[in-house]
Design an enzyme around this catalytic site. Structure first.
Site, PDB file in Angstrom:
ATOM      1  CD  GLU A 172      -2.970  -1.058   2.313  1.00 45.57           C
ATOM      2  OE1 GLU A 172      -2.802  -0.213   3.206  1.00 45.57           O
ATOM      3  OE2 GLU A 172      -3.957  -1.803   2.267  1.00 45.57           O
ATOM      4  CD  GLU A 366      -3.585  -5.860   4.191  1.00 46.22           C
ATOM      5  OE1 GLU A 366      -4.423  -5.048   4.626  1.00 46.22           O
ATOM      6  OE2 GLU A 366      -2.366  -5.662   4.238  1.00 46.22           O
TER       7      GLU A 366
HETATM    8  C1  GBH Z   1      -4.539  -2.017   5.527  1.00 49.68           C
HETATM    9  O1  GBH Z   1      -4.638  -0.679   5.179  1.00 49.68           O
HETATM   10  C2  GBH Z   1      -3.174  -2.283   6.058  1.00 49.68           C
HETATM   11  O2  GBH Z   1      -2.345  -2.880   5.073  1.00 49.68           O
HETATM   12  C3  GBH Z   1      -3.165  -3.104   7.307  1.00 49.68           C
HETATM   13  O3  GBH Z   1      -1.904  -3.027   7.900  1.00 49.68           O
HETATM   14  C4  GBH Z   1      -4.267  -2.639   8.233  1.00 49.68           C
HETATM   15  O4  GBH Z   1      -4.217  -3.260   9.482  1.00 49.68           O
HETATM   16  C5  GBH Z   1      -5.563  -2.935   7.565  1.00 49.68           C
HETATM   17  O5  GBH Z   1      -5.627  -2.362   6.307  1.00 49.68           O
HETATM   18  C6  GBH Z   1      -6.782  -2.465   8.343  1.00 49.68           C
HETATM   19  O6  GBH Z   1      -6.803  -1.085   8.440  1.00 49.68           O
HETATM   20  O7  GBH Z   1     -12.715   5.447   5.678  1.00 49.68           O
HETATM   21  O8  GBH Z   1     -14.192   4.401   4.072  1.00 49.68           O
HETATM   22  O9  GBH Z   1     -12.553   6.043   3.405  1.00 49.68           O
HETATM   23  C7  GBH Z   1      -5.932  -0.244   4.930  1.00 49.68           C
HETATM   24  C8  GBH Z   1      -5.945   0.994   4.065  1.00 49.68           C
HETATM   25  C9  GBH Z   1      -6.978   2.980   3.492  1.00 49.68           C
HETATM   26  C10 GBH Z   1      -8.343   1.124   4.001  1.00 49.68           C
HETATM   27  C11 GBH Z   1      -8.089   3.911   3.789  1.00 49.68           C
HETATM   28  C12 GBH Z   1      -9.493   2.019   4.289  1.00 49.68           C
HETATM   29  C13 GBH Z   1     -10.353   4.243   4.061  1.00 49.68           C
HETATM   30  C14 GBH Z   1     -11.745   3.700   4.012  1.00 49.68           C
HETATM   31  N1  GBH Z   1      -7.092   1.789   4.276  1.00 49.68           N
HETATM   32  N2  GBH Z   1      -9.371   3.268   3.606  1.00 49.68           N
HETATM   33  S1  GBH Z   1     -12.890   4.984   4.309  1.00 49.68           S
END
Ligand code: GBH
Length: 460
Positions: A172, A366
Site C-alpha cells: 500500500e 488483504e
Molecule cells: C490495511 O490498510 C493495512 O495494510 C493493514 O496493515 C491494516 O491493518 C488494515 O488495512 C486495516 O486497516 O474510511 O471508508 O474512506 C488499509 C488501508 C486505506 C483502508 C483507507 C481504508 C479508508 C476507508 N485503508 N481506507 S474509508
C-alpha cells in the site's frame, strides 16, 4: 443471501489459493530484541495524541517470542499460504549497511516452520516500518531511500530465496505516501502534499529497483506489489462530481498502476498535480525501472466510495485553493472502523482492473473487517458480522472471476487481532482473538467458518 454467497464461493476452483495475512510491526513486539533499530512507527507512537490510547507496538501480540505456536495456529486453519512482512529495522537497524544476522535469523526460522507445516510463505518486504535513520535523512520524499530499499530487499532475498518463491515489494504505497506525508495520520506524520507526491515516485522507484535486482538474480520468482484500492463512483451525474471522482481514482489507483503496468504516469494526474504546483520527480530511465514486469498484482480491499466535488457550502474550490473532493456516505452498514460495507464495489474494482490492465493475475492480499467482538468466553467468540463480511466479499471475488477477472487467491486480514496503527489495540481485525493481558489466542467463529469454507471448496 448466505446461501447464494455459498454457491458462488463453492464455484472457486480447487487451484484457488487461500491464506491469512499479518504485518511485522502490528504483531511482533520485541522492538529492541536482537539488535532491531527504531522505525518511524516507534517514533510516531510516542508523539502524544497520534495513536489512540497512547498504544504502541512494543509488545503487540508478542509474536516474535511465540512464533512457532502461531505457525501451528496458522496451520490449524488449513490455509495454503501465510503473508507476513519483514521488519526492515531488524535487518538494517540504521537502514543501510550489512544485514543483522539475528534479525534475519527470525525470518529464517519462520520460513522453516511454515514449510515444515506445508504453508507457503509470502514475504512482503515493506509494510510501513521505515528505519528512523532513513526518515531523518529525508524519508520517502528523498530519492536515496529508493536505493536503500533495494539494497535491503536484496539482503532479505539472498537469505530466503532458496525457500521463498513469492515476493511482494511494498504494501500500500498510497498509505505510506498520502497518510504518512500528506495527511499525517500515519508515521512519520508529515503534512506536505509535495513531499507526498515525491514519496509516491520514490516508493515506486524503490519497488522497481528491488524487483529488477531480484528478477535478475532469480528469473523464476513470483514478483508483485500490493495496492489498496476501491471503486470510486460520482455522488451525482454533475460535472463537478465526475471530475472529483476522476481525480480520486487518479491519485488512488492510476498513479500507481499506470507507471507499473504501462510505464507512464497518467496525463490527467500530471496536469492536476501541476495545477497544484507539484511535479513528480521523474528522472530519465525511471519509468523503465518502475515498469519491470510483475507476475501478480496484490489487491487490498476494504471499502468503496461515493465522491463529490462540491462541499457543504456548495463550493467546488476549498479554503486551501484546491478543488473539493469529499466522500458522500452511501448509507450502508459500517464496520467498527466506520468504513461502509460495499462488496459489489469489490466486484466492480476487480472487473475494472482486469479490463484496464489486462494480463496481470491478481491475488487479494488483504480483505477483512474490524467489529466490536465480545471477549472470548468459554473459548468462543461469536463474530457473525465478520463472518458475513468475509462471506459477502469472497462471493464478490467469485462473481468478479465469473465476469473474467483473473483472481487467483485470497488472504484474510488478519490472522489475529493486532496493533491497528493509529487506532491502537482498540480495533480488532483478527480471525483469531488475542487477549492482550495473557496473549492467549482464541479462534473466533469466523476462523472456524473460514477453515470449513476452504475445506469445502477444495473438496477435501
Ligand atoms: C490495511 O490498510 C493495512 O495494510 C493493514 O496493515 C491494516 O491493518 C488494515 O488495512 C486495516 O486497516 O474510511 O471508508 O474512506 C488499509 C488501508 C486505506 C483502508 C483507507 C481504508 C479508508 C476507508 N485503508 N481506507 S474509508
Amino acid at each position: 443471501e448466505a446461501a447464494a454467497e455459498a454457491d458462488l464461493i463453492s464455484g472457486l476452483p480447487a487451484s484457488f489459493r487461500w491464506g491469512v495475512a499479518t504485518s511485522a510491526y502490528q504483531i511482533e513486539g520485541a522492538t529492541t530484541a536482537d539488535g532491531r533499530g527504531q522505525s518511524i512507527w516507534d517514533t510516531y507512537c510516542r508523539v502524544p495524541g497520534m495513536v489512540d490510547g497512547g498504544d504502541n507496538g512494543d509488545v503487540a501480540c508478542d509474536h516474535y517470542h511465540r512464533m512457532p505456536a502461531d505457525v501451528e495456529l496458522i496451520s490449524s486453519l488449513g490455509v495454503d499460504a501465510y503473508r507476513f512482512s519483514v521488519a526492515w529495522p531488524r535487518i538494517q537497524p540504521d537502514g543501510r549497511g550489512p544485514g543483522n544476522a539475528a534479525g534475519l535469523g527470525f525470518y529464517d526460522r519462520l520460513v522453516d516452520e511454515l514449510l515444515a507445516r506445508g504453508v507457503d510463505p509470502w514475504v512482503t518486504l515493506y509494510h510501513w516500518d521505515l528505519p528512523q535513520r532513513l526518515e531523518d535523512a529525508g524519508g520517502w520524499p528523498a530519492r536515496d531511500t529508493a536505493y536503500r530499499f533495494a539494497d535491503y530487499a536484496m539482503l532479505v532475498f539472498d537469505a530466503l530465496r532458496d525457500r521463498v518463491s513469492t515476493w511482494t515489494t511494498l504494501n500500500e504505497p498510497w498509505c505510506s505516501a498520502m497518510l504518512g506525508y500528506y495527511e499525517g495520520r500515519q508515521a512519520p506524520g508529515r503534512q506536505d502534499f509535495g513531499d507526498a507526491i515525491h514519496a509516491v515516485h520514490h516508493l515506486l522507484l524503490g519497488h522497481g529497483l528491488a524487483a529488477g535486482r531480484m528478477r535478475a538474480a532469480e528469473p523464476s520468482i513470483q514478483l508483485g506489489i500490493t495496492l489498496n484500492m476501491g471503486t470510486s463512483t460520482p455522488a451525482t451525474d454533475s460535472e463537478a462530481d465526475r471530475e472529483a471522482t476522476r481525480r480520486a481514482d487518479g491519485l488512488g489507483v492510476r498513479i500507481y498502476l499506470d507507471p507499473l503496468l504501462r510505464k507512464r504516469y497518467p496525463e490527467d494526474v500530471v496536469a492536476d498535480l501541476a495545477a497544484r504546483g507539484v511535479r513528480l520527480p521523474v528522472l530519465d530511465g525511471d519509468l523503465e525501472i518502475i515498469g519491470e514486469p510483475i507476475d501478480v498484482l496484490g489487491v487490498n480491499y476494504y471499502s468503496s466510495h461515493q465522491v463529490s466535488g462540491v462541499d457543504d457550502q456548495g463550493r467546488t474550490v476549498g479554503d486551501d485553493g484546491n478543488p473539493v473532493e469529499t466522500i458522500v456516505p452511501m448509507g450502508r452498514p459500517v464496520t467498527a472502523m466506520d468504513w461502509e460495507i460495499v462488496p459489489e464495489g469489490f466486484t466492480e474494482l476487480l472487473v475494472r482492473l482486469s479490463r484496464d490492465y489486462p494480463g496481470t493475475p491478481m491475488v487479494i492480499t488483504e480483505n477483512g473487517a474490524a467489529f466490536d467482538d465480545t471477549a472470548a468466553t468459554d473459548g468462543v467468540v461469536a463474530d457473525a458480522d465478520r463472518q458475513a463480511y468475509l462471506s459477502a466479499h469472497l462471493a464478490a471475488v467469485a462473481a468478479a472471476r465469473q465476469r473474467g477477472a483473473d483472481v487467483r487467491g485470497y488472504f484474510a486480514w488478519s490472522l489475529m487481532d493486532n496493533f491497528e496503527w493509529s487506532y491502537g489495540y482498540a480495533k480488532r481485525f483478527g480471525l483469531v482473538h488475542v487477549d492482550y493481558e495473557t496473549q492467549v489466542r482464541t479462534p473466533k467463529q469466523s476462523a472456524l467458518w473460514y477453515r470449513d469454507t476452504i475445506r469445502r471448496v477444495r473438496g477435501s
